[in-house]
Each structure stands twice: as C-alpha cells, then as structure tokens.
Motif scaffolding. Sequence first.
Motif, PDB file in Angstrom:
ATOM      1  N   ARG A 343     -24.458 -43.385 -20.650  1.00 45.50           N
ATOM      2  CA  ARG A 343     -24.450 -42.781 -19.316  1.00 45.50           C
ATOM      3  C   ARG A 343     -23.102 -42.105 -19.067  1.00 45.50           C
ATOM      4  O   ARG A 343     -22.064 -42.568 -19.554  1.00 45.50           O
ATOM      5  CB  ARG A 343     -24.696 -43.846 -18.247  1.00 45.50           C
ATOM      6  CG  ARG A 343     -26.089 -44.443 -18.343  1.00 45.50           C
ATOM      7  CD  ARG A 343     -26.390 -45.338 -17.190  1.00 45.50           C
ATOM      8  NE  ARG A 343     -25.338 -46.333 -16.979  1.00 45.50           N
ATOM      9  CZ  ARG A 343     -25.345 -47.190 -15.975  1.00 45.50           C
ATOM     10  NH1 ARG A 343     -26.310 -47.170 -15.087  1.00 45.50           N
ATOM     11  NH2 ARG A 343     -24.378 -48.072 -15.850  1.00 45.50           N
ATOM     12  N   THR A 344     -23.146 -41.025 -18.278  1.00 47.34           N
ATOM     13  CA  THR A 344     -21.944 -40.258 -17.964  1.00 47.34           C
ATOM     14  C   THR A 344     -20.791 -41.168 -17.553  1.00 47.34           C
ATOM     15  O   THR A 344     -19.685 -41.075 -18.073  1.00 47.34           O
ATOM     16  CB  THR A 344     -22.218 -39.288 -16.785  1.00 47.34           C
ATOM     17  OG1 THR A 344     -23.474 -38.684 -16.984  1.00 47.34           O
ATOM     18  CG2 THR A 344     -21.145 -38.250 -16.663  1.00 47.34           C
ATOM     19  N   ARG A 345     -21.082 -42.041 -16.589  1.00 46.79           N
ATOM     20  CA  ARG A 345     -19.991 -42.846 -16.018  1.00 46.79           C
ATOM     21  C   ARG A 345     -19.378 -43.774 -17.070  1.00 46.79           C
ATOM     22  O   ARG A 345     -18.182 -44.036 -17.025  1.00 46.79           O
ATOM     23  CB  ARG A 345     -20.457 -43.601 -14.774  1.00 46.79           C
ATOM     24  CG  ARG A 345     -21.556 -44.590 -14.993  1.00 46.79           C
ATOM     25  CD  ARG A 345     -22.162 -45.030 -13.668  1.00 46.79           C
ATOM     26  NE  ARG A 345     -23.000 -44.006 -13.073  1.00 46.79           N
ATOM     27  CZ  ARG A 345     -22.932 -43.625 -11.796  1.00 46.79           C
ATOM     28  NH1 ARG A 345     -22.074 -44.162 -10.980  1.00 46.79           N
ATOM     29  NH2 ARG A 345     -23.751 -42.703 -11.328  1.00 46.79           N
ATOM     30  N   ASP A 346     -20.202 -44.277 -17.993  1.00 43.37           N
ATOM     31  CA  ASP A 346     -19.654 -45.191 -18.998  1.00 43.37           C
ATOM     32  C   ASP A 346     -18.742 -44.444 -19.974  1.00 43.37           C
ATOM     33  O   ASP A 346     -17.664 -44.919 -20.326  1.00 43.37           O
ATOM     34  CB  ASP A 346     -20.780 -45.896 -19.747  1.00 43.37           C
ATOM     35  CG  ASP A 346     -21.612 -46.757 -18.805  1.00 43.37           C
ATOM     36  OD1 ASP A 346     -21.032 -47.262 -17.827  1.00 43.37           O
ATOM     37  OD2 ASP A 346     -22.821 -46.904 -19.040  1.00 43.37           O
ATOM     38  N   LEU A 347     -19.188 -43.260 -20.390  1.00 45.64           N
ATOM     39  CA  LEU A 347     -18.357 -42.496 -21.316  1.00 45.64           C
ATOM     40  C   LEU A 347     -17.077 -42.017 -20.626  1.00 45.64           C
ATOM     41  O   LEU A 347     -15.985 -42.105 -21.194  1.00 45.64           O
ATOM     42  CB  LEU A 347     -19.126 -41.294 -21.885  1.00 45.64           C
ATOM     43  CG  LEU A 347     -18.266 -40.503 -22.873  1.00 45.64           C
ATOM     44  CD1 LEU A 347     -17.980 -41.320 -24.116  1.00 45.64           C
ATOM     45  CD2 LEU A 347     -18.913 -39.189 -23.259  1.00 45.64           C
ATOM     46  N   GLU A 348     -17.208 -41.540 -19.391  1.00 47.01           N
ATOM     47  CA  GLU A 348     -16.022 -41.034 -18.696  1.00 47.01           C
ATOM     48  C   GLU A 348     -15.030 -42.152 -18.395  1.00 47.01           C
ATOM     49  O   GLU A 348     -13.824 -41.922 -18.321  1.00 47.01           O
ATOM     50  CB  GLU A 348     -16.432 -40.271 -17.430  1.00 47.01           C
ATOM     51  CG  GLU A 348     -17.193 -39.008 -17.805  1.00 47.01           C
ATOM     52  CD  GLU A 348     -17.389 -38.007 -16.675  1.00 47.01           C
ATOM     53  OE1 GLU A 348     -17.065 -38.331 -15.522  1.00 47.01           O
ATOM     54  OE2 GLU A 348     -17.865 -36.899 -16.981  1.00 47.01           O
ATOM     55  N   GLY A 349     -15.549 -43.367 -18.245  1.00 52.18           N
ATOM     56  CA  GLY A 349     -14.663 -44.518 -18.079  1.00 52.18           C
ATOM     57  C   GLY A 349     -13.747 -44.684 -19.280  1.00 52.18           C
ATOM     58  O   GLY A 349     -12.612 -45.123 -19.159  1.00 52.18           O
TER      59      GLY A 349
END
Length: 441
Positions: A343-349
């Motif tokens: 998910r976007t948020r996990d990778l961007e984290g």
Amino acid sequence: MKINSRSDLDFMERIQQEVTAHRGASRSDETYYAAKLAEVWHRAEQTPAYASLGTFSPRALLDLRATSKDDLKARPLDFLRVPVDAGLKYYQTTGTTGLPTPTPRTAQDMIANTVSVAEAWRPLLADGGHRALILLPSDIVPVADLMVGVCEFLGVPHVKAYPYTTGISDWDRIIGLWEVFRPTVLFVAPGVLLEFSQVIKRRGLLDRLRPSVELLMLLGEVSTPELRAMAGQWWNARAYDASYGSTESGTLAACCAQDRLHLLRGANYFEIADGDGIVPADPGREGRLVVTPLNNDARPLLRLDMGDEVSLTDGCPCGATAPVVTVHGRGSDGTEIKGSRVRTRDLEGIVYANSDVMGYLIEVDQDGTWARLLLERDPGTDREAEPAKNALVQRHTDERLGFRWDEVRFVNRLPVTTKSGGSQKSWKRSNFRVVDEVVPA
Ligand SMILES: [Zn+2]
C-alpha cells in the motif's frame, strides 16, 4: 462561497449553528440526527437510485443496505437529484478507475461543506494573522474552491495558484508572488509540495522562502506521517493531514492542532461496517466507514460505504470530543510488487523516513518478478551516504513488506508525473513504470 440571497444567508447561519452544536457527542444528538436524516432521505427519494425508499424512520435507515462506492461510480447520474447543468458549480472527480464522476453542486452543497470545514479549522486558522497560498494541481476537482471558501468564511487573506497550468503560474511566478505575499499557510497537495520544495532547494531559495511559513495543510491525496514530518522539517513548519473525505461524500473529517482527524459529526451521520453488520461509530470501533452526509443536496447519499478501513479513538489531547479517525485505506488497496501486496502509505513510510528523498518511482517488469526503486535525491545531501541509505530501505522493505528490491538507486530527477498529486490519484499511474527490458545494475 456564493451567498446572494436572504435564504442562503439563513441557511449558512443554520449550518454554522448545527456544526458547532453537534461537533462532539451530546444528548440532543438523537433528535438532531433523526430530523436531518429525514431531510436527506426526502432528497434522496427524488433520485433514480433511491426511488423506492418508503417512509423515513430511524428504523428504516437501519434496515437500508449500504450504498457501495462501486455502485455509485458505475451509475453516477442515477444518484443525482439535480441535473449536471443545473448545479451552481460543476466538478469531475479523477477516480482511480480513470472514469470521471460528474459532480454538480448547488449553492447549499457549497455553503454547508465550507462552513463545516471552516468551523473545524477555526482554532488553527482564524485570528492568527494568517495569509494562505492555495497550491493545488487542478481546478476541475472541488478542493481548491473549498479552500477558497474556507479562507473567505474565516477572513484569511488568500491567493490560489495552480502550478501545473503551464505558462501561467509556473514556479518562477509562484516564487515572485511568494516574496510579495509571504504566505503563512500552504494548502497544498503532497506531490506538489515535494516538487516545489525540490525546485526551490535546487535553486537555493528554501532559506529565503521558508521564514513566513507556519502551517502546511496537506490535502487532496494520502499523506503519510513520515512525509509530513519530512516536509515539516524542511520548511520549519507544522505539517498536517488536513482533511479526509471524497468528492462524492464531501468532507468527513478535519485536522486539529494535534494533527489528528476528527469526524465532522455535525454535518455527517457516521456508522461502521464490521463483522457484526453496520454499527454506531463509537470510539474503539474498527471497520469500514459508512457515512450519510446530512447536507448533500445535488447528490444525496444514504449509508455510503467509503470502502476505507478505519479505526476510531477518543481522548485527543486537543480536547475535542468528536472521535478521531485513522484511515488505513481499502482492504483491496495496494499493488502487487514481487508477490507482496504493497500500500502507498506503507511504502512511503519507508521511503520518506529519513527526510532526504524528494520523490520515488517504482519500476517493474511485465511479469512482476523484478522491481527497482528509484529515489529522487535531495539536492543538498551527501552522495557518499547513499549506499547506506539504500541498504536501510532494503532492510525495511524486507522487514515490513516481505520482499527485496532488485535495485535501489538515487537519481537527480524523476518524471514530473510522480509529483502531480491530486490530478493523478492513481498510484499505479503516478508512481509506477513498467519497463520492457531489465537493464542489469
Ligand atoms: Zn484533536
């Protein structure tokens, strides 16, 4: 925000009174919701989608099955009470499916949503001597107009610039404007903020532009806490995930000074869909957010299932009693990379954790067996440190996402589409590239 009649003004004052009186839990809520739900039910009856509703009662609402976003997107015109050419404003969403949803809005839609959001942000924005720069990628979606309305309502001087309108408000123009207007608040899409920050870092202008800035209000797309921390550090400003909602539903939650999103309870009736069915949206619950926006006029919606998994909590240090919503995204969210669902948020984290990456692009091969992560370097950083940073990204990807990149590489510039933010809500379109031939590292 258009008000050109006594009835608009009366409506605005009524909404203002409602959203402030019903922002936190109170005993009068049941009566309030029953009356407001009856009104929206009556408006919904006038649409093809809800034509066979029957008489309203709180029980009838509880028996009504949820409206799915897929159904809404599949036949958007059936949900309209007002024809597309009869609203005061016309917008189109840029959905992840690529099919735009026609979105007319009446004056009442605009007034109600604006007042609801503005009252939530009053403690942050009013009386602070603020000046706002609205830096959003497009005016076909409603978010920029909404920010204008909020500034007008709260008396905050403001200017809007759409930086992707080539030849009109390009970066030079915005920098020139900045030096005169000295904005204290930026309403900005995360991708636009990354791109603009990169441009002015490259030109050595960050130190000159940043002193006036106090608040970064990120909106229009997902922003992770890591991205906000990074941007806040660059700009020496407080960065907020400003709001949550959708073009279909209107705004559902707005941030407080503690960077938490509080449900806008006075303007929406919230429920949670979990294993037990649809239950009241009490703190402590987790599930999909189901909303009945109480003031939608052109497109009334009953029990819209937002599809997003959320959890609700209370006890925010800001003191507001409205539940705090944490949005985890869709269960079906994410894109497969080397066999893992990401998910976007996990990778961007992972990508933004060290505050020194200006953007990223994922390259994959046709079969999905190979994947490379390109990171755009911060112009001011030390290149010698990059191998160690790559290793850290590899380790975190392995630990948290369950795979390793075939290569992690820093580059000077990525395609501008990786920054175009709200105009390219689809992560697959903005941050992925399928490459035909894999060039060995
Ligand atoms: Zn709070």
